[in-house]
Design an enzyme around this catalytic site. Sequence first.
Site, short mmCIF file in Angstrom:
data_model
loop_
_atom_site.label_atom_id
_atom_site.label_comp_id
_atom_site.label_asym_id
_atom_site.label_seq_id
_atom_site.Cartn_x
_atom_site.Cartn_y
_atom_site.Cartn_z
N GLU A 52 -5.26 4.18 5.55
CA GLU A 52 -4.97 3.97 4.14
C GLU A 52 -5.58 5.12 3.34
OE1 GLU A 52 -5.22 2.08 0.59
OE2 GLU A 52 -6.46 0.63 1.67
N ARG A 63 0.83 -1.22 0.00
CA ARG A 63 0.00 0.00 0.00
C ARG A 63 0.86 1.27 0.00
NH1 ARG A 63 -3.13 -3.41 -0.79
NH2 ARG A 63 -5.32 -3.53 -0.22
N SER A 104 -10.76 -0.08 2.42
CA SER A 104 -10.19 -0.25 3.76
C SER A 104 -9.78 1.11 4.30
CB SER A 104 -8.94 -1.13 3.71
OG SER A 104 -9.22 -2.38 3.16
N1 EPU Z 1 -11.44 -11.15 9.26
C1 EPU Z 1 -12.12 -11.26 10.46
N2 EPU Z 1 -13.38 -10.73 10.52
C2 EPU Z 1 -13.95 -10.10 9.47
C3 EPU Z 1 -13.26 -10.00 8.23
C4 EPU Z 1 -11.99 -10.53 8.17
O1 EPU Z 1 -11.62 -11.82 11.45
O2 EPU Z 1 -15.08 -9.64 9.61
C5 EPU Z 1 -10.06 -11.71 9.19
C6 EPU Z 1 -10.01 -13.10 8.58
O3 EPU Z 1 -9.01 -13.83 9.28
C7 EPU Z 1 -9.55 -12.84 7.17
C8 EPU Z 1 -8.64 -11.65 7.38
O4 EPU Z 1 -9.25 -10.87 8.41
O5 EPU Z 1 -8.86 -13.92 6.62
C9 EPU Z 1 -8.42 -10.82 6.15
O6 EPU Z 1 -9.68 -10.32 5.68
P1 EPU Z 1 -9.88 -9.98 4.14
O7 EPU Z 1 -9.51 -11.15 3.32
O8 EPU Z 1 -11.25 -9.42 3.96
O9 EPU Z 1 -8.77 -8.89 3.83
P2 EPU Z 1 -8.23 -7.60 4.60
O10 EPU Z 1 -6.84 -7.87 5.07
O11 EPU Z 1 -9.18 -7.13 5.65
C10 EPU Z 1 -7.16 -6.63 2.45
C11 EPU Z 1 -7.10 -5.33 1.71
C12 EPU Z 1 -8.34 -5.11 0.89
C13 EPU Z 1 -8.53 -6.28 -0.06
C14 EPU Z 1 -8.61 -7.57 0.76
C15 EPU Z 1 -8.70 -8.80 -0.10
C16 EPU Z 1 -5.73 -3.84 3.06
C17 EPU Z 1 -5.70 -2.61 3.90
N3 EPU Z 1 -6.93 -4.22 2.64
O12 EPU Z 1 -8.19 -6.53 3.42
O13 EPU Z 1 -8.13 -3.94 0.10
O14 EPU Z 1 -9.73 -6.13 -0.82
O15 EPU Z 1 -7.38 -7.69 1.55
O16 EPU Z 1 -7.47 -9.08 -0.65
O17 EPU Z 1 -4.69 -4.43 2.79
C18 EPU Z 1 -8.42 -1.57 0.18
O18 EPU Z 1 -7.20 -1.47 0.25
O19 EPU Z 1 -9.17 -0.56 0.16
C19 EPU Z 1 -9.02 -2.88 0.19
C20 EPU Z 1 -10.32 -3.05 0.24
#
Ligand code: EPU
Length: 341
Positions: free
Chosen positions: A334, A164, A237
Amino acid sequence: MKILQNVSLKPFTTFQLGGRAEYFAAVSTKDELTDAVRFSRQAGIPYMVLGGGSNLLVSDDGYQGLIIRNQIKGVSRYEKGAHIFLGVGAGESWDDLVAYTVKQNLHGIENLSGIPGSVGATPIQNVGAYGQEVQNTISWVEVFNPATMEFELLTNRQCEFRYRDSVFKSGSGKGLIVTEVGFKLAKEGVPNISYRDLKQHFNEQDIRPTLQSVRDAVLVIRAGKFPDLNQHGCGGSFFKNPIISRNQLRRLQDVYPDIPHYSQAHETYKVPLAWVLEHAVPWKGVRRKHVGVSAQQPLILVHYGGGNARDMKRLADDIAHSVRSELNILITPEICFVGNF
Ligand code: EPU
């Protein structure tokens, strides 16, 4: 190019929040962009470039200066060996580009389906999702350098991509304005469905993924997690996932043995903040009148309508403060903030 005055920025941001720009210019060519920068210099006011507005929180007081909306369009294409190179105007819609590459059977950005915003914003924050980051397909970035008033090309390496982050966010690249992004896409390949949600999706369906089916799967997964932008405001995010030291991780594991973590360089670990906000410092689903924390994905802050940027900022500050005081983890936004808060 017309320079407008006193323009509400709300409709130009996916949060649907914020005040007015003192001056506003939509630019569709490189010449117009140069003219807009020149105008701000002559008027002695600052300027800021806006793309799709999907990563911004604009202050309720608006922006004192010139907002330049980058709408430079156009796609050029050439073939070299196993690859197709696309030079894409910064003002093109990101998701239209992804849809086009999938239709053309070009590999490399299909997992980045459904992300709102413009092409020009993607190198700035090195957009990533579902196992892909744009840094893996960006070959060059064309920029306008206001210091020299010239256009320049940066190679992938010069963009200094990190999680990012890129040269455009800080240091030497901060003032550069992205005008075109060059992508190197493969004519053949095997879709990457190793990301947890995708793997699950395809195991359940038990089909062999194609570029189109990966795109469809990502769109379905995202629809379950992200607010519908036609109904509510959001900016993706709100925070980055924190990267913590081994000692910090150990201390967390003492209390939360199940905390997910992903190994990074130099013995550091990325921890999903969404997990933290569900299990350790509970914010998931918290609503404060017009703004709140998504009940589907707590990394996403939602504007339910009728709210203001100050309330959104206060909610974000309170989240960051509680994560810091309860877990001693510093989280950084972010989202970019525009104007005074
Ligand atoms: N999780 C929970 N509870 C929830 C949702 C998620 O415990 O309600 C945990 C789970 O363990 C899950 C982990 O968080 O495996 C990761 O969740 P998710 O796959 O939704 O990804 P994220 O790390 O929250 C990142 C990016 C997103 C991108 C997703 C999918 C960042 C800041 N965000 O989110 O990017 O869509 O991965 O790859 O790195 C953005 O940057 O605006 C964005 C949306």
